[in-house]
Design an enzyme around this catalytic site. Structure first.
Site, PDB file in Angstrom:
ATOM      1  N   SER A  41       0.842  -1.196   0.000  1.00  0.00           N
ATOM      2  CA  SER A  41       0.000   0.000   0.000  1.00  0.00           C
ATOM      3  C   SER A  41       0.882   1.253   0.000  1.00  0.00           C
ATOM      4  O   SER A  41       1.688   1.433  -0.909  1.00  0.00           O
ATOM      5  CB  SER A  41      -0.960  -0.032   1.192  1.00  0.00           C
ATOM      6  OG  SER A  41      -1.930   0.985   1.098  1.00  0.00           O
ATOM      7  N   HIS A  92      -7.355  -5.681  -0.728  1.00  0.00           N
ATOM      8  CA  HIS A  92      -6.173  -4.916  -0.350  1.00  0.00           C
ATOM      9  C   HIS A  92      -5.359  -5.596   0.755  1.00  0.00           C
ATOM     10  O   HIS A  92      -4.129  -5.518   0.750  1.00  0.00           O
ATOM     11  CB  HIS A  92      -6.601  -3.523   0.108  1.00  0.00           C
ATOM     12  CG  HIS A  92      -5.499  -2.524   0.216  1.00  0.00           C
ATOM     13  ND1 HIS A  92      -4.804  -2.054  -0.875  1.00  0.00           N
ATOM     14  CD2 HIS A  92      -4.958  -1.881   1.295  1.00  0.00           C
ATOM     15  CE1 HIS A  92      -3.893  -1.177  -0.496  1.00  0.00           C
ATOM     16  NE2 HIS A  92      -3.964  -1.057   0.821  1.00  0.00           N
ATOM     17  N   ASP A  95      -8.975  -5.000  -5.282  1.00  0.00           N
ATOM     18  CA  ASP A  95      -8.536  -3.958  -4.353  1.00  0.00           C
ATOM     19  C   ASP A  95      -9.358  -2.697  -4.576  1.00  0.00           C
ATOM     20  O   ASP A  95      -9.370  -2.140  -5.682  1.00  0.00           O
ATOM     21  CB  ASP A  95      -7.052  -3.673  -4.593  1.00  0.00           C
ATOM     22  CG  ASP A  95      -6.440  -2.766  -3.536  1.00  0.00           C
ATOM     23  OD1 ASP A  95      -7.197  -2.234  -2.699  1.00  0.00           O
ATOM     24  OD2 ASP A  95      -5.215  -2.602  -3.560  1.00  0.00           O
TER      25      ASP A  95
END
Length: 557
Positions: A213, A485, A447
């Site tokens: 991320s 995610h 995601d």
């Protein structure tokens, strides 16, 4: 040669050093303690900086693996086993007295393999990364880097988030913002190398950076800005086009205000409709959308539009438009860093995923438990809470800015400045390739925290800039279908550090990698596996064989 002269010769600017590594002496515990108070002079840090100081040095006995009942993600419930090691806590002083220091933690194993792993952060950082956790996408049943003999290091990126304070508030200070953008990770890398030289009598032979991320963005930033800093980088679900994502968070939040907000039963409605249209595209109906790109042309949200009285069994016109907004790219009227103008849309697939909890998928990342509010609240979606706050603190630089009045054209100069700082979109990786660096990017295709298509677009831009053959030699992009995610929704775990190390150090190109889906409780049973396919290939069922085994699939265009 005197001890003092030897220290100056080997480690110019480093105080508290020893003629041999203090951890390689007969008493490593005492050697660890001797590192407390060690300073690394600013001249040893490759960017303008204050002095670095070790504030504590603690010998930590080895520990066994522990598993908690709950956590924000499956991997967060696992506390990996650790070996005997020396834990250094320290800080790097700022140049601006008003800026916060950069905090860091360095873990030095007694039995060192000569390598180091720097961990990336997450969100807006502001929390010290310990370097003790499992790496992103790691298998739950494999040891963490420290237990493998790697020295590990993490940082808070140069600011500390406090209770009740918006996580973006630090950006009002210019030095804190530059540290968050890129400088802190390079500074901590340099300090860690100097301290490893003092601890072991030599520096690391190989340095790796692994992040997910925001941490994935940090990894790509290191390859682009500091190509000599790391030998291998693994970047999972990276926030590559940072400016685009924050503006998309604002756009998508505004779209779901009022009648555009989608209720949980309607999220399931969309999720089920996507599966009905696309689950079998990979040759197997198993709850996994194996080819989300093809699904874009198969799923039609207009088919869910209410024809009569609105209910949870259909979507209103405003809700249909919200979905279309989420799927659509966001276009800027000006060139951002490196000529980028578009932020790609997201979906379909994974709309109703639970992200290891009662909510997830759209509900966590895009919709929240309540519709978007002003001012933004943590109960809102993460996209709105993060994006709206970024607009106020990074771009408008006004915590009270009226988000309903925000127009990018009114802040064009500032948008360009932040884009130049934050966006990891530079396709020129020639220097990183020339020094022998290897880069792996993994995008999870369900995601909604960021668009996986941004990673695909970045890879394509590097190919356009450097040529396919050149890129294939040092940069691989992989995609995990139906995975969100944080790594739920399908097989998502793989030993990427091992693959990266073999590629960097032995020239073994990653091949036949497999993703596994595991229980987060010992013995970490594998329920199913899939081949990890290099983009643009996707997994296809062969038509026979165990539907839960990677051997029954192959990667095809």
């Amino acid at each position: 040669m005197t001890r003092s002269l030897l220290c100056m010769t080997l480690l110019a600017g480093l105080t508290g050093c020893a003629s041999t590594g203090v951890l390689t002496s007969a008493d490593p515990k005492a050697g660890c303690a001797s590192l407390a108070g060690t300073t690394v002079a600013a001249e040893r840090i490759g960017l303008p900086s204050g002095v670095a100081r070790v504030t504590s040095a603690t010998w930590v006995p080895g520990s066994k693996l522990a598993v908690a009942e709950r956590g924000p993600t499956p991997s967060a419930t696992i506390t990996p086993a650790t070996p005997d090691h020396c834990r250094l806590l320290g800080s790097i002083a700022p140049l601006d007295p008003a800026a916060p220091p950069i905090q860091f933690q360095l873990n030095l194993p007694e039995r060192w393999n000569g390598r180091s792993v720097q961990y990336g952060g997450g969100g807006f950082n502001g929390t010290l990364i310990s370097g003790l956790a499992l790496l992103p996408a790691a298998r739950f049943d494999e040891p963490a880097p420290l237990a493998r003999g790697y020295a590990t290091v993490g940082t808070d990126s140069g600011h500390q988030t406090h209770p009740g304070q918006p996580p973006q508030a630090f950006a009002l200070n210019d030095e804190a913002l530059v540290n968050f953008a890129h400088a802190s990770y390079k500074k901590v890398r340099d300090v860690a190398v100097a301290l490893m030289q003092s601890a072991y009598g030599r520096g690391p032979s190989r340095l790796y950076f692994v992040g997910s991320s925001e941490g994935g963005r940090e990894g790509l930033t290191m390859a682009q800005r500091y190509p000599d800093a790391f030998d291998g980088i693994f970047s999972r679900v990276p926030v590559i086009h940072w400016t685009g994502l924050q503006h998309a968070g604002l756009r998508d939040g505004l779209a779901t205000m009022g009648e555009g907000w989608i209720r949980p039963p309607q999220v399931k409605l969309v999720h089920d409709a996507v599966l009905a249209a696309c689950d079998g595209l990979d040759g197997l109906a198993d709850g996994i959308v194996g080819d989300p790109v093809a699904c874009k042309t198969r799923f039609n949200v207009d088919a869910l539009r209410c024809s009569g009285t609105p209910s949870d069994a259909c979507l209103s016109a405003a809700q249909v438009q919200s979905v279309k907004t989420l799927h659509a790219p966001l276009r800027f009227d000006v060139d951002l860093a490196h000529g980028v103008r578009d932020y790609p849309g997201r979906g379909p697939s994974g709309e109703g995923l639970t992200s290891y909890g009662p909510t997830g998928g759209w509900s966590t990342w895009w919709l929240g438990s309540v519709p978007p509010s002003l001012p933004p609240q943590p109960s809102n979606s993460i996209a709105w809470y993060y994006g709206a706050g970024a607009i106020q603190y990074f771009y408008a630089r006004d915590p009270a800015y009226d988000l309903l009045k925000y127009k990018p054209a009114d802040h064009e100069k500032r948008i360009r400045e932040v884009s130049a700082l934050m966006d990891a979109t530079n396709p020129d990786l020639r220097a990183f390739r020339a020094r022998g660096g290897k880069l792996i990017v993994l995008e999870n295709m369900a995601d909604y925290a960021q668009s996986p298509y941004a990673g695909i677009a970045y890879h394509q831009s590097v190919v356009q800039a450097m040529g396919q053959a050149s890129v294939d030699g040092f940069f691989h992009l992989y995609t995990a279908p139906n995975v969100d995610h944080v790594g739920t929704g399908g097989p998502a775990n793989v030993d990427m550090l091992g693959a990266l190390t073999d590629w960097v150090e032995r020239g073994q190109v990653p091949a036949k990698l497999q993703l596994v889906e595991q229980s987060a409780k010992p013995p970490f049973t594998v329920s199913r596996s899939r081949p990890l396919c290099r983009w643009p290939l996707v997994p296809r069922y062969l038509g026979s064989g165990n539907v839960n085994a990677a051997s029954s699939f192959e990667c095809r265009p």
